[in-house]
Design a protein around this motif. Structure first.
Motif, PDB file in Angstrom:
ATOM      1  N   GLN A   1      -6.656  87.224  31.557  1.00 15.45           N
ATOM      2  CA  GLN A   1      -7.917  86.800  30.961  1.00 15.45           C
ATOM      3  C   GLN A   1      -8.136  85.289  31.091  1.00 15.45           C
ATOM      4  OE1 GLN A   1      -8.022  88.281  26.929  1.00 15.45           O
ATOM      5  NE2 GLN A   1      -7.194  90.267  27.565  1.00 15.45           N
ATOM      6  N   TRP A   2      -9.362  84.936  31.454  1.00 13.43           N
ATOM      7  CA  TRP A   2      -9.749  83.521  31.520  1.00 13.43           C
ATOM      8  C   TRP A   2     -10.334  83.060  30.188  1.00 13.43           C
ATOM      9  CZ3 TRP A   2     -12.166  82.118  36.937  1.00 13.43           C
ATOM     10  CH2 TRP A   2     -11.238  82.421  37.933  1.00 13.43           C
ATOM     11  N   TYR A   3     -11.220  83.870  29.636  1.00 14.24           N
ATOM     12  CA  TYR A   3     -11.818  83.577  28.321  1.00 14.24           C
ATOM     13  C   TYR A   3     -12.564  84.821  27.858  1.00 14.24           C
ATOM     14  CZ  TYR A   3     -15.680  82.562  31.537  1.00 14.24           C
ATOM     15  OH  TYR A   3     -16.605  82.630  32.551  1.00 14.24           O
ATOM     16  N   ARG A   4     -13.057  84.780  26.626  1.00 19.22           N
ATOM     17  CA  ARG A   4     -13.844  85.873  26.071  1.00 19.22           C
ATOM     18  C   ARG A   4     -15.312  85.464  26.017  1.00 19.22           C
ATOM     19  NH1 ARG A   4      -9.430  85.629  22.350  1.00 19.22           N
ATOM     20  NH2 ARG A   4      -7.956  87.348  22.683  1.00 19.22           N
ATOM     21  N   GLU A   5     -16.167  86.469  25.807  1.00 19.55           N
ATOM     22  CA  GLU A   5     -17.599  86.177  25.734  1.00 19.55           C
ATOM     23  C   GLU A   5     -18.334  87.322  25.064  1.00 19.55           C
ATOM     24  OE1 GLU A   5     -21.187  84.794  28.734  1.00 19.55           O
ATOM     25  OE2 GLU A   5     -19.673  86.221  29.383  1.00 19.55           O
TER      26      GLU A   5
ATOM     27  N   LEU B   1      -2.401  80.342  36.611  1.00 20.45           N
ATOM     28  CA  LEU B   1      -3.249  80.430  35.427  1.00 20.45           C
ATOM     29  C   LEU B   1      -2.427  80.288  34.153  1.00 20.45           C
ATOM     30  CD1 LEU B   1      -6.033  81.055  34.114  1.00 20.45           C
ATOM     31  CD2 LEU B   1      -5.417  83.481  34.257  1.00 20.45           C
ATOM     32  N   GLU B   2      -1.270  80.962  34.104  1.00 20.36           N
ATOM     33  CA  GLU B   2      -0.440  80.887  32.906  1.00 20.36           C
ATOM     34  C   GLU B   2       0.184  79.503  32.730  1.00 20.36           C
ATOM     35  OE1 GLU B   2      -0.740  83.041  30.599  1.00 20.36           O
ATOM     36  OE2 GLU B   2      -2.053  84.082  31.999  1.00 20.36           O
ATOM     37  N   LYS B   3       0.467  78.826  33.836  1.00 20.38           N
ATOM     38  CA  LYS B   3       0.934  77.431  33.741  1.00 20.38           C
ATOM     39  C   LYS B   3      -0.162  76.554  33.154  1.00 20.38           C
ATOM     40  CE  LYS B   3       4.126  77.763  37.678  1.00 20.38           C
ATOM     41  NZ  LYS B   3       4.357  77.354  39.098  1.00 20.38           N
ATOM     42  N   MET B   4      -1.407  76.795  33.553  1.00 22.10           N
ATOM     43  CA  MET B   4      -2.545  76.043  33.010  1.00 22.10           C
ATOM     44  C   MET B   4      -2.742  76.338  31.529  1.00 22.10           C
ATOM     45  SD  MET B   4      -5.166  76.618  36.197  1.00 22.10           S
ATOM     46  CE  MET B   4      -6.630  76.164  35.260  1.00 22.10           C
ATOM     47  N   ARG B   5      -2.505  77.588  31.135  1.00 22.62           N
ATOM     48  CA  ARG B   5      -2.628  77.938  29.721  1.00 22.62           C
ATOM     49  C   ARG B   5      -1.553  77.224  28.903  1.00 22.62           C
ATOM     50  NH1 ARG B   5      -5.471  82.642  28.894  1.00 22.62           N
ATOM     51  NH2 ARG B   5      -4.527  83.543  30.776  1.00 22.62           N
ATOM     52  N   ALA B   6      -0.358  77.115  29.486  1.00 21.27           N
ATOM     53  CA  ALA B   6       0.769  76.505  28.774  1.00 21.27           C
ATOM     54  C   ALA B   6       0.691  74.987  28.706  1.00 21.27           C
ATOM     55  CB  ALA B   6       2.084  76.925  29.440  1.00 21.27           C
TER      56      ALA B   6
ATOM     57  N   LEU C   1      -6.112  74.608  30.767  1.00 17.55           N
ATOM     58  CA  LEU C   1      -7.145  75.589  30.476  1.00 17.55           C
ATOM     59  C   LEU C   1      -7.923  75.193  29.221  1.00 17.55           C
ATOM     60  CD1 LEU C   1      -8.341  78.220  31.542  1.00 17.55           C
ATOM     61  CD2 LEU C   1      -6.725  79.468  30.103  1.00 17.55           C
ATOM     62  N   LYS C   2      -7.222  74.702  28.217  1.00 14.00           N
ATOM     63  CA  LYS C   2      -7.892  74.248  26.999  1.00 14.00           C
ATOM     64  C   LYS C   2      -8.857  73.103  27.304  1.00 14.00           C
ATOM     65  CE  LYS C   2      -7.141  72.411  22.349  1.00 14.00           C
ATOM     66  NZ  LYS C   2      -8.116  71.302  22.558  1.00 14.00           N
TER      67      LYS C   2
ATOM     68  N   GLU D   1     -14.499  78.677  19.532  1.00 18.44           N
ATOM     69  CA  GLU D   1     -13.085  78.996  19.343  1.00 18.44           C
ATOM     70  C   GLU D   1     -12.781  80.468  19.619  1.00 18.44           C
ATOM     71  OE1 GLU D   1     -10.486  77.019  18.790  1.00 18.44           O
ATOM     72  OE2 GLU D   1     -11.820  75.287  18.954  1.00 18.44           O
ATOM     73  N   ASN D   2     -13.690  81.356  19.224  1.00 17.19           N
ATOM     74  CA  ASN D   2     -13.416  82.791  19.404  1.00 17.19           C
ATOM     75  C   ASN D   2     -13.601  83.250  20.847  1.00 17.19           C
ATOM     76  OD1 ASN D   2     -16.214  82.457  19.237  1.00 17.19           O
ATOM     77  ND2 ASN D   2     -16.541  84.471  18.362  1.00 17.19           N
ATOM     78  N   TYR D   3     -14.049  82.349  21.745  1.00 15.77           N
ATOM     79  CA  TYR D   3     -14.157  82.673  23.167  1.00 15.77           C
ATOM     80  C   TYR D   3     -12.896  82.245  23.933  1.00 15.77           C
ATOM     81  CZ  TYR D   3     -19.201  83.750  22.969  1.00 15.77           C
ATOM     82  OH  TYR D   3     -20.425  84.315  22.712  1.00 15.77           O
ATOM     83  N   ARG D   4     -12.024  81.480  23.321  1.00 12.16           N
ATOM     84  CA  ARG D   4     -10.869  80.912  23.999  1.00 12.16           C
ATOM     85  C   ARG D   4      -9.676  81.866  23.954  1.00 12.16           C
ATOM     86  NH1 ARG D   4     -11.124  74.472  23.033  1.00 12.16           N
ATOM     87  NH2 ARG D   4     -13.401  74.271  22.961  1.00 12.16           N
ATOM     88  N   VAL D   5      -8.935  81.932  25.050  1.00 14.53           N
ATOM     89  CA  VAL D   5      -7.726  82.763  25.106  1.00 14.53           C
ATOM     90  C   VAL D   5      -6.553  81.846  25.421  1.00 14.53           C
ATOM     91  CG1 VAL D   5      -6.590  84.753  26.135  1.00 14.53           C
ATOM     92  CG2 VAL D   5      -9.091  84.712  25.941  1.00 14.53           C
ATOM     93  N   LEU D   6      -5.858  81.422  24.378  1.00 10.72           N
ATOM     94  CA  LEU D   6      -4.763  80.466  24.535  1.00 10.72           C
ATOM     95  C   LEU D   6      -3.400  81.116  24.341  1.00 10.72           C
ATOM     96  CD1 LEU D   6      -6.392  77.438  22.676  1.00 10.72           C
ATOM     97  CD2 LEU D   6      -6.047  77.707  25.138  1.00 10.72           C
ATOM     98  N   ASP D   7      -3.372  82.349  23.884  1.00  9.06           N
ATOM     99  CA  ASP D   7      -2.126  83.081  23.672  1.00  9.06           C
ATOM    100  C   ASP D   7      -1.804  83.874  24.938  1.00  9.06           C
ATOM    101  OD1 ASP D   7      -0.032  84.679  22.940  1.00  9.06           O
ATOM    102  OD2 ASP D   7      -1.008  85.549  21.179  1.00  9.06           O
ATOM    103  N   ALA D   8      -0.756  83.492  25.631  1.00 14.13           N
ATOM    104  CA  ALA D   8      -0.396  84.150  26.887  1.00 14.13           C
ATOM    105  C   ALA D   8      -0.110  85.632  26.694  1.00 14.13           C
ATOM    106  CB  ALA D   8       0.817  83.459  27.507  1.00 14.13           C
ATOM    107  N   ALA D   9       0.496  85.985  25.572  1.00 12.96           N
ATOM    108  CA  ALA D   9       0.840  87.386  25.326  1.00 12.96           C
ATOM    109  C   ALA D   9      -0.400  88.257  25.214  1.00 12.96           C
ATOM    110  CB  ALA D   9       1.679  87.501  24.054  1.00 12.96           C
TER     111      ALA D   9
END
Length: 296
Positions: free
Chosen positions: A136-140, A260-265, A269-270, A280-288
């Motif tokens: 996932q890149w983000y929510r919408e 992508l996961e390196k960018m999240r970590a 990505l943030k 805030e509710n569109y962001r996916v920052l939890d890799a799991a």
């Protein structure tokens, strides 16, 4: 999801520009036959690295993945920033966008003339049957757009109204469901976001349903546009966004997900979320929570 300008004449100009961009973005490169061969054998990642160019398909959709006419048609937007950074980390010097109507994006992908689809595409079961999707890149979610002076105050006020949606998008399905349930009188279908928003602005329809990010971006960029987002409103069609990759290209999928996961970590990505002011509710920052299940 498109770039809109101020007032009706400017909106018409924007539509003209979009047609011109379609002509530019629709040209196939001389390497299309090579790309098709690579796609059929699953060697896209190797071919892209050798060529130094990653070709992605988009419907020219601001603020997601579009050619910015104000910046020499530079590939721009949320999805553009994400995939450009991934490509850079993979050692791919350039990302090119091919303009494809939204409803044809996965067809074009599987025809082998592009390497990926990056256009705020929802990860849905029927799409997972046609292609792999990245993590996932983000929510919408969707928003309802109305005229500033509209008497519509709540979703219930749409009962006797005509609303519009864009062909090929999840939100059109939502509008059609509302019509079946008697929650709106009529649904009209438009080919682009520009046409959709202009129809509301000129009173041809009472409201339209579109991406929340697109709606917020459009109104922020066009303060003189006589439109507003219906509030309060609770989205019904919220979903998650990813990029589509052919089933043959497991190596490309793995490489993109890894970066992508390196960018999240590492916060990259943030920073992109911050740049586009994603809620805030569109962001996916939890890799799991970001993993997309492999369907094939």
């Amino acid at each position: 999801m498109m770039k809109l300008k101020r007032f009706v004449p400017a909106l018409c100009t924007a539509l003209t520009c979009l047609l011109l961009l379609t002509g530019c973005g629709g040209d196939e490169s001389s390497a299309d036959s090579t790309k098709t061969a690579a796609a059929n054998t699953g060697n896209t990642l190797q071919a892209v690295k050798e060529k130094g160019v990653l070709v992605v398909a988009s419907s020219n959709d601001a603020p997601f993945a579009y050619l910015d006419a104000k910046n020499n048609n530079a590939f721009s937007g949320i999805d553009a920033d994400i995939i450009t950074e991934i490509a850079k980390r993979l050692g791919i010097a350039k990302v090119e966008m091919k303009h494809v109507p939204f409803e044809n994006l996965l067809i074009e992908l599987n025809n082998g003339t592009v390497d990926m689809v990056t256009d705020a595409m929802y990860i849905k079961p029927e799409r997972l049957s046609k292609a792999y999707f990245t993590n996932q890149w983000y929510r919408e979610g969707e928003a309802v757009v109305i005229k500033k002076d509209s008497a519509i105050k709540t979703k219930e006020d749409l009962k006797d109204k005509t609303i519009g949606g864009q062909k090929g998008m999840t939100f059109l399905e939502t509008a059609q469901k509302w019509q079946q349930e008697g929650k709106v009188k009529e649904v009209k279908v438009f080919n682009s976001q520009a046409e959709l928003m202009m129809a509301v602005n000129t009173g041809k329809i009472d409201a339209c349903i579109t991406d929340g990010i697109v709606a917020g971006y459009t109104l922020k960029q066009n303060a003189d546009l006589a439109l507003r987002i219906l509030e309060p409103y609770e989205p019904e069609s919220s979903g998650v966004i990813g990029a589509a990759i052919r089933f043959a290209d497991k190596d490309l999928l793995a490489a993109v997900n890894d970066e992508l996961e390196k960018m999240r970590a590492d916060g990259t990505l943030k920073a992109i979320y911050d740049k586009y002011n994603l809620p805030e509710n569109y962001r996916v920052l939890d890799a799991a929570a970001a993993a997309t299940p492999i369907q094939k």
